[in-house]
Each structure stands twice: as C-alpha cells, then as structure tokens.
Enzyme design. Sequence first.
Site, PDB file in Angstrom:
ATOM      1  N   SER A   1      40.961  36.408  47.956  1.00 54.89           N
ATOM      2  CA  SER A   1      42.098  37.100  47.362  1.00 54.89           C
ATOM      3  C   SER A   1      43.134  36.057  46.968  1.00 54.89           C
ATOM      4  CB  SER A   1      42.710  38.087  48.372  1.00 54.89           C
ATOM      5  OG  SER A   1      43.957  38.588  47.913  1.00 54.89           O
TER       6      SER A   1
ATOM      7  N   TYR B   1      45.643  40.021  57.272  1.00 50.49           N
ATOM      8  CA  TYR B   1      44.841  40.085  56.047  1.00 50.49           C
ATOM      9  C   TYR B   1      44.947  38.784  55.257  1.00 50.49           C
ATOM     10  CZ  TYR B   1      43.287  41.289  51.374  1.00 50.49           C
ATOM     11  OH  TYR B   1      42.648  41.284  50.157  1.00 50.49           O
TER      12      TYR B   1
END
Length: 251
Positions: A131, A144
């Site tokens: 990401s 995360y």
Amino acid sequence: MKALVTGASSGIGREIARLLAARGYDLILCARREERLRQLAAELPTACRVIAADIADERECRLLYEAVRGEELEVVVNNAGFGLFGEFASTSLEEELRMIDTNIRAVHILTKLAVRDFAARGRGYVLNVASSAGFLPGPLMATYYATKNYVLRLTEAIREELRRAGSPVKVCALCPGPVDTEFNKVAGVRFSLGGLSAQRVAREAVGGLFAGRGVVVPGAAMKAMTLARHFAPDCLLARVTYHFQHRKNGG
C-alpha cells in the site's frame, strides 16, 4: 500456466484474477468466502480451482501452498489483507494480531515458499499487495501502516537478492493509495480522497509485474506523494497523515 491469487473474492484480487485469466492463466482462487470464489470462477474463461481458507491461520496457509505447489505455479499474488481504524491504545488487540497474521505472516510464508520453488525452477513471478501506507507512519491506523511497510521492504529486499543472484524470478510490491473496494467497510473508514477503481489498479499491477518492475504505485497523486515524502521529516509526515486519517472517520 497457473497462478495463485489470495484474497480473490473481491476488490483488487478479483480484478487481478480476471486479468490473469485473460492472459491465459489457469487460476487457483483463495479466500475465506467460497461462494464468491465460485461465482468468480464461473465467470472466467480459463480453468479455476477454488480453495476456501483463512490464511491468517499458519496451518491453513502452509496447507494451501502444499496443496498447490505441485501445480507448476508461475505466479503467486499475495493480495489478502485488511485494515483497522482507531487509536492504538483503544483498538482490539485480537483484531490487530489477526491483521498481522494476514498482512504479514501469511505473505511472508507464501512468498518464501514460492521464491524457493521459483528460484529452483528458474522462473516465476510474485506480486505482494502492499500500500502507499507502506511509505509512511500511520497514526490512527498504526498497525495497518506498519504491516504494509513490512510487505514493501521485504519485497524490495528479496528483489535485490534475486537480482544479485542473477535469478530470472521477479517480485513486485503493489502500493496503491485509496481504492474503491470493500476495504473501507472492513476497516471502518471512508476515504477523504477519491479512490482509484480496482480495475485500474489491477491493470497497473499486472502490467508492472510482467514488465519486471519492483514497485508499482498507481495514479499520479500517489506517485507525487511517494516522491514528496523524501523532503519531509517523519515527524511531519506523521502529523500530516494523522490529519488525513482523522478526516476518514468524519473528524
């Protein structure tokens, strides 16, 4: 030609599966939701094998690879993952540990096993879905962001090892920004910035993987962000990230 795609039941994983099928790959589709996998398999023009598994469980993750390693895999796509929004002191430890098992442990296991087999065979591709979060500190989604940093840096390091060994095996990290998928609902957020379509992200990911790129960052805005981060200290990046994260929750 065969490819394994985890997290194939929706979003980026589903679109990557479609693109690989269009390139002629037979597919092994893995996710927890078997019904969705079977619906996808019925749509695709190539042969598909469906394996319902929760790869957050190390045993299921290892069994998955044992079940497919004899299939002469050429591509492994580690897409399964999820996020969780909230202050670190208040978010669920159990959910965070499950996230670490899914986003890191499963990716690590499947990448290592695939790279070993591919290196011995002299060919193969591994796509790890990280990401743009992997480039930044992530207050309000601390765990995360940290998991995606692990995936990004692991992939970059493996790529350099393979390059120095003269191996034809290719590994690539996909680092998208906001994407219009079910991620928002699972993480409990709504993006303050417009997201790219899963189809576009998948196209750039598959194209970059087969072109031999090490990192794929879809979209001009995210490319600019990854460059701009070099000119700001981490403490400032953490403050800016907090601002955008806070807005995700309506703050």
